[in-house]
Design a protein around this motif. Structure first.
Motif, PDB file in Angstrom:
ATOM      1  N   UNK A 196       2.482 -10.955  -6.027  1.00 42.58           N
ATOM      2  CA  UNK A 196       2.352 -12.180  -7.050  1.00 42.58           C
ATOM      3  C   UNK A 196       3.496 -12.261  -7.761  1.00 42.58           C
ATOM      4  N   UNK A 197       4.631 -13.093  -7.577  1.00 42.92           N
ATOM      5  CA  UNK A 197       5.512 -13.126  -8.368  1.00 42.92           C
ATOM      6  C   UNK A 197       6.434 -11.743  -8.090  1.00 42.92           C
ATOM      7  N   UNK A 198       6.880 -11.054  -8.750  1.00 43.65           N
ATOM      8  CA  UNK A 198       7.408  -9.863  -8.383  1.00 43.65           C
ATOM      9  C   UNK A 198       6.857  -8.683  -8.722  1.00 43.65           C
ATOM     10  N   UNK A 199       5.708  -8.777  -8.879  1.00 46.93           N
ATOM     11  CA  UNK A 199       4.610  -7.469  -8.725  1.00 46.93           C
ATOM     12  C   UNK A 199       4.621  -6.700  -7.718  1.00 46.93           C
ATOM     13  N   UNK A 200       4.485  -5.532  -7.528  1.00 38.21           N
ATOM     14  CA  UNK A 200       3.948  -4.606  -6.342  1.00 38.21           C
ATOM     15  C   UNK A 200       2.891  -3.681  -6.479  1.00 38.21           C
ATOM     16  N   UNK A 201       2.120  -3.541  -5.833  1.00 38.19           N
ATOM     17  CA  UNK A 201       0.970  -2.717  -6.014  1.00 38.19           C
ATOM     18  C   UNK A 201       1.384  -1.338  -5.534  1.00 38.19           C
ATOM     19  N   UNK A 202       0.840  -0.129  -6.169  1.00 34.19           N
ATOM     20  CA  UNK A 202       1.187   1.316  -5.897  1.00 34.19           C
ATOM     21  C   UNK A 202      -0.164   1.892  -5.716  1.00 34.19           C
ATOM     22  N   UNK A 203      -0.800   2.101  -4.722  1.00 36.13           N
ATOM     23  CA  UNK A 203      -1.847   3.033  -4.632  1.00 36.13           C
ATOM     24  C   UNK A 203      -1.784   4.393  -5.010  1.00 36.13           C
ATOM     25  N   UNK A 204      -2.681   4.664  -6.048  1.00 40.26           N
ATOM     26  CA  UNK A 204      -2.211   5.747  -7.147  1.00 40.26           C
ATOM     27  C   UNK A 204      -3.219   6.999  -7.387  1.00 40.26           C
ATOM     28  N   UNK A 205      -3.466   7.831  -6.304  1.00 40.75           N
ATOM     29  CA  UNK A 205      -4.238   8.930  -6.557  1.00 40.75           C
ATOM     30  C   UNK A 205      -3.538   9.995  -7.537  1.00 40.75           C
ATOM     31  N   UNK A 206      -4.090  10.352  -8.617  1.00 41.22           N
ATOM     32  CA  UNK A 206      -3.340  10.969  -9.725  1.00 41.22           C
ATOM     33  C   UNK A 206      -2.497  12.325  -9.230  1.00 41.22           C
ATOM     34  N   UNK A 207      -3.393  13.138  -8.827  1.00 38.94           N
ATOM     35  CA  UNK A 207      -2.719  14.175  -7.998  1.00 38.94           C
ATOM     36  C   UNK A 207      -4.163  14.923  -7.258  1.00 38.94           C
ATOM     37  N   UNK A 223      -4.539   2.818   2.197  1.00 44.02           N
ATOM     38  CA  UNK A 223      -2.835   2.580   2.708  1.00 44.02           C
ATOM     39  C   UNK A 223      -2.651   2.207   3.975  1.00 44.02           C
ATOM     40  N   UNK A 224      -3.392   2.464   4.943  1.00 38.77           N
ATOM     41  CA  UNK A 224      -2.966   2.045   6.429  1.00 38.77           C
ATOM     42  C   UNK A 224      -3.594   0.523   6.436  1.00 38.77           C
ATOM     43  N   UNK A 225      -4.554   0.088   5.665  1.00 30.29           N
ATOM     44  CA  UNK A 225      -4.805  -1.371   5.791  1.00 30.29           C
ATOM     45  C   UNK A 225      -3.844  -2.398   5.073  1.00 30.29           C
ATOM     46  N   UNK A 226      -3.187  -1.536   3.989  1.00 30.39           N
ATOM     47  CA  UNK A 226      -2.032  -2.490   3.388  1.00 30.39           C
ATOM     48  C   UNK A 226      -0.494  -1.751   3.249  1.00 30.39           C
ATOM     49  N   UNK A 227      -0.356  -1.689   4.614  1.00 32.02           N
ATOM     50  CA  UNK A 227       1.072  -0.974   4.953  1.00 32.02           C
ATOM     51  C   UNK A 227       2.130  -1.267   3.921  1.00 32.02           C
ATOM     52  N   UNK A 228       2.305  -2.392   3.426  1.00 30.70           N
ATOM     53  CA  UNK A 228       3.401  -2.867   2.327  1.00 30.70           C
ATOM     54  C   UNK A 228       3.035  -2.629   1.225  1.00 30.70           C
ATOM     55  N   UNK A 229       2.345  -1.894   0.539  1.00 30.81           N
ATOM     56  CA  UNK A 229       2.006  -1.342  -0.673  1.00 30.81           C
ATOM     57  C   UNK A 229       2.624  -0.329  -0.766  1.00 30.81           C
ATOM     58  N   UNK A 230       2.972   0.370  -1.827  1.00 32.38           N
ATOM     59  CA  UNK A 230       3.271   1.682  -2.291  1.00 32.38           C
ATOM     60  C   UNK A 230       2.328   2.787  -2.474  1.00 32.38           C
ATOM     61  N   UNK A 231       2.744   4.000  -2.299  1.00 32.90           N
ATOM     62  CA  UNK A 231       1.639   4.942  -2.654  1.00 32.90           C
ATOM     63  C   UNK A 231       2.478   6.052  -3.733  1.00 32.90           C
TER      64      UNK A 231
END
Length: 440
Positions: A196-207, A223-231
């Motif tokens: 959305x605009x310049x936003x990019x989502x990062x999937x974020x397990x803390x550690x 992450x497999x379902x949304x391969x263009x997101x970040x981890x």
């Protein structure tokens, strides 16, 4: 946020940008001592020598004159925590007690949208003041923190990656989500914000220690379902943390293998720290396309260890630099370069200044799979750039007057520079920061 079309803009200064990693290619950068940068509708139109490009402009085209300064792509910070802004420089004997004493209590407040937005506004303005135009940002477990961050980022039209932290164990009850609930909320936030605009989502397990195996497996499925997101997550930061992971996941060959077995090793996966990885780990990172965010300032602050540049380079792992605020003690990528240089020396290797500036620009863009979008001045890239002033402080001015080549000039900026060296910051061709002259 609706952005009106922009007419052609021209900026005159010394220009620097990269097209390769200086560690592996000697002619890795373009340096135009008297250069001209052309920007149209928020994108790079051309970058080159002033004498060659000025003739392409229509008569009367205004030229913003930054002569005596350096224009380069905006810095890209690949690992930091916006909720930790207010606890930066908090004393603790190590990573785990630091988390318990300061981090978790601070993050508790981010279920309040107003508080989250106020901190996000300050955080982003601080990044821009330091010349950082893109970052990979950890929010908290609260979806309100993600909404607040992306709303603040959109108001400034910034390209930012961020995500809700996932953790369902080994944390205070007030921050604990569930395996299914945390992943479900993450998917809802992906649908709301990603691209959305310049936003990019990062999937974020803390550690790994703060997620059950069930949560990590569900995160891998997401992450497999949304391969263009970040981890984004942490790995092998601290010896005590590594021992803890070994006790929690005894079947795993290594800390990194925990994530690999859960489907979290792929392109657009950014692993913070990577200090205690072995050769097999680095080889797996390179094979998978995952990248390392090097956090020298926080690693020194918490006494976690020294990143091994030579071992990572031998495996050709994608590398970038990161402040890791709030364990990192500065938002400045210049100060982060300062610490990275010293870390490399302590590990017995040498980090040239051109390499440090590469890691903070094109190297980071490549690590994020965003080459051609940010991080350089290739035609069509988004016009996120900064203006560096080699005379920003009396000491910098005195030292840079005596520089005999580009390496010396960049080295002086990296070792002596900070936010004061950033004269201006631009996002998509629009000025979003202008340094105010010091009254001191």
């Amino acid at each position: 946020m609706s952005i009106a079309p922009q007419p052609l803009q021209a900026f005159r200064a010394s220009l620097l940008h990269f097209h390769a990693d200086p560690a592996f290619q000697p002619d890795a950068f373009a340096w135009h001592q008297d250069g001209l940068l052309l920007v149209e509708d928020g994108k790079i139109k051309a970058a080159g020598d002033y004498a060659s490009l000025i003739a392409t402009l229509a008569p009367g085209t205004p030229v913003r004159d930054y002569r005596g300064k350096i224009i380069m792509p905006g810095f890209i910070d690949t690992h930091l925590h916006f909720p930790q802004t207010d606890m930066i420089a908090s004393p603790a004997p190590g990573l785990l007690p630091w988390l318990e004493t300061y981090t978790f209590p601070t993050e508790r407040q981010f279920g309040d949208p107003a508080h989250a937005r106020e901190v996000a506004d300050f955080f982003l303005d601080e990044l821009l003041r330091c010349g950082t135009t893109t970052a990979m940002v950890y929010c908290t477990v609260h979806r309100e923190s993600v909404d607040a961050f992306f709303e603040a980022s959109a108001a400034r039209n910034l390209r930012m990656a961020a995500g809700k932290i996932l953790m369902d164990r080994n944390c205070p009850e007030f921050l604990c989500d569930t395996a299914e609930g945390g992943v479900r909320e993450s998917e809802e936030l992906i649908r709301k914000w990603h691209k959305q605009g310049r936003a990019m989502y990062a999937i974020t397990p803390r550690f790994a220690p703060t997620s059950t195996e069930q949560q990590l497996r569900l995160t891998g499925e997401l992450a497999r379902a949304y391969p263009d997101t970040f981890i984004q997550t942490h790995v092998s930061e601290n010896p005590d943390e590594c021992k803890w992971v070994q006790s929690l996941f005894p079947q795993a060959r290594s800390y990194l293998d925990v994530y690999d077995s859960m489907g979290l090793m792929r392109e657009r996966a950014m692993y913070g720290h990577c200090i205690w990885l072995d050769e097999r780990d680095f080889a797996r990172m390179a094979e998978s396309g995952a990248a390392a965010a090097i956090c020298p300032t926080s690693n020194l602050f918490l006494g976690s260890g020294l990143f091994d540049f030579e071992r990572a380079d031998a495996a050709r792992v994608a590398l970038s630099l990161a402040t890791d605020v709030g364990a990192g003690t500065s938002f400045s990528m210049l100060q982060t370069m300062n610490e990275a240089y010293k870390v490399a020396r302590l590990k017995g290797s040498y980090l040239p200044a051109v390499r440090m500036f590469y890691l903070a620009t094109l190297g980071a863009a490549r690590s994020m799979q965003l080459e051609g979008t940010i991080g350089s001045f290739v035609a069509g890239a988004e016009a996120d750039f900064i203006v560096l002033d080699p005379k920003a402080t009396p000491l910098l001015a005195r030292r840079t007057e005596r520089c005999e080549n580009l390496e010396e000039l960049l080295f002086a900026l990296a070792l002596l520079g900070d936010d004061r060296a950033v004269d201006a910051t631009y996002a998509c061709g629009r000025q979003v920061h202008q340094r105010r002259p010091s009254s001191i």
